[in-house]
Design a protein around this motif. Sequence first.
Motif, PDB file in Angstrom:
ATOM      1  N   LYS A 137      39.583  43.949  37.282  1.00 25.70           N
ATOM      2  CA  LYS A 137      39.997  43.375  38.565  1.00 25.70           C
ATOM      3  C   LYS A 137      39.747  44.326  39.731  1.00 25.70           C
ATOM      4  O   LYS A 137      39.686  43.906  40.876  1.00 25.70           O
ATOM      5  N   LYS A 138      39.631  45.626  39.438  1.00 22.82           N
ATOM      6  CA  LYS A 138      39.531  46.632  40.507  1.00 22.82           C
ATOM      7  C   LYS A 138      38.103  47.109  40.748  1.00 22.82           C
ATOM      8  O   LYS A 138      37.875  47.995  41.572  1.00 22.82           O
ATOM      9  N   ARG A 190      32.680  41.191  39.029  1.00 23.45           N
ATOM     10  CA  ARG A 190      34.031  40.648  38.837  1.00 23.45           C
ATOM     11  C   ARG A 190      34.017  39.142  38.614  1.00 23.45           C
ATOM     12  O   ARG A 190      34.976  38.582  38.090  1.00 23.45           O
TER      13      ARG A 190
END
Length: 347
Positions: free
Chosen positions: A171-172, A179
């Motif tokens: 997610k980062k 993503r």
Amino acid sequence: MDLRRDLPASLVVFLIAVPLSLGIALASGAPVIAGLIGAVAGGIVTGLLAGSPLQVSGPAAGLTVVVFGLVQQLGWEVVCLATACAGAVQLLLGFLKVARGTLVIAPSVVHGMLAGIGISIALAQAHVLLGGSPASSPLANLIALPARLGALNLDATILGVLTIAVLVVWKKLPWPAVRAIPGPLVAVVLGTAVSLVAKMDVKRVDLPETLAFTQLKLPTEWGAFLVAVLTLAIIASIESLLCAVATDKLHSGPRSNLDKELSAQGAGNLVSGLLGGLPITGVIVRSSANIAAGGVSRWSAVFHGVWILLCVLFLGALIESIPLAVLAGLLVHVGINLVNLHHIREL
């Protein structure tokens, strides 16, 4: 129908739904195939009849603890019958047009319920992640955790921790294009690949050799059975309708017809239960992914159900290579995320 947008969206939802459905079946104490049967019923049956066209339905974490308890109490064959009967109750409620009435339930009750379910899932699946089996209650799982840490299976633990790490890091990542690939899919594929390359001796998904449907069984405790039917019908209805309302906020297309959606959920649960699948609800993770991937009609949900069916029929060996510890890591992450600190602070 807009195939240019609905087909790609359906593939994204399919890639998210398969690992989650397998994991939810594992956490529910049901046969693993039951998660995929529920996902197919939720996609095709509920999708075709849906009153919330962009909502995607299937097995949901919110019912995991309830189903697990019912399986322990009544047995899986009776739970399948209860699921079908709960679907019939939902059909009746949709026909009576009482869907709006379920939305009077305070958000604090829903958030509290989901947080409790999340903690229960995380505690139970932590044992699977460490190479063991969960106990029958959250308190028992918590008490037994130190002993499990002292007797962990190193291979299973490595795979479970790797899965959680991938989900957190994914997610980062600073690249939106990367993503866009579903994190659960990446985590499950990577964990499975590592286990195969390293030839790890761990338990894996076990599908039946032939797709024989569960034989339903009449209950011996009719009082407990009726309570199970009403519990499944009420919780599944509330979750689905709240999800439909939340889904409406994510797009500018047609608004949900809640009574029609409730009937569609009932039809999906009726079919899923009769075929030996898990109970289903609307699922916000899949619904939001559907919208983000460009889905514009009910056909993205329907197609995702078709892809899951084809996967079960022709890619069973691939599914059976997935280690249970990887699915447990996925579920621990899902469970922790159900404890929403933002909502707790608000409440």
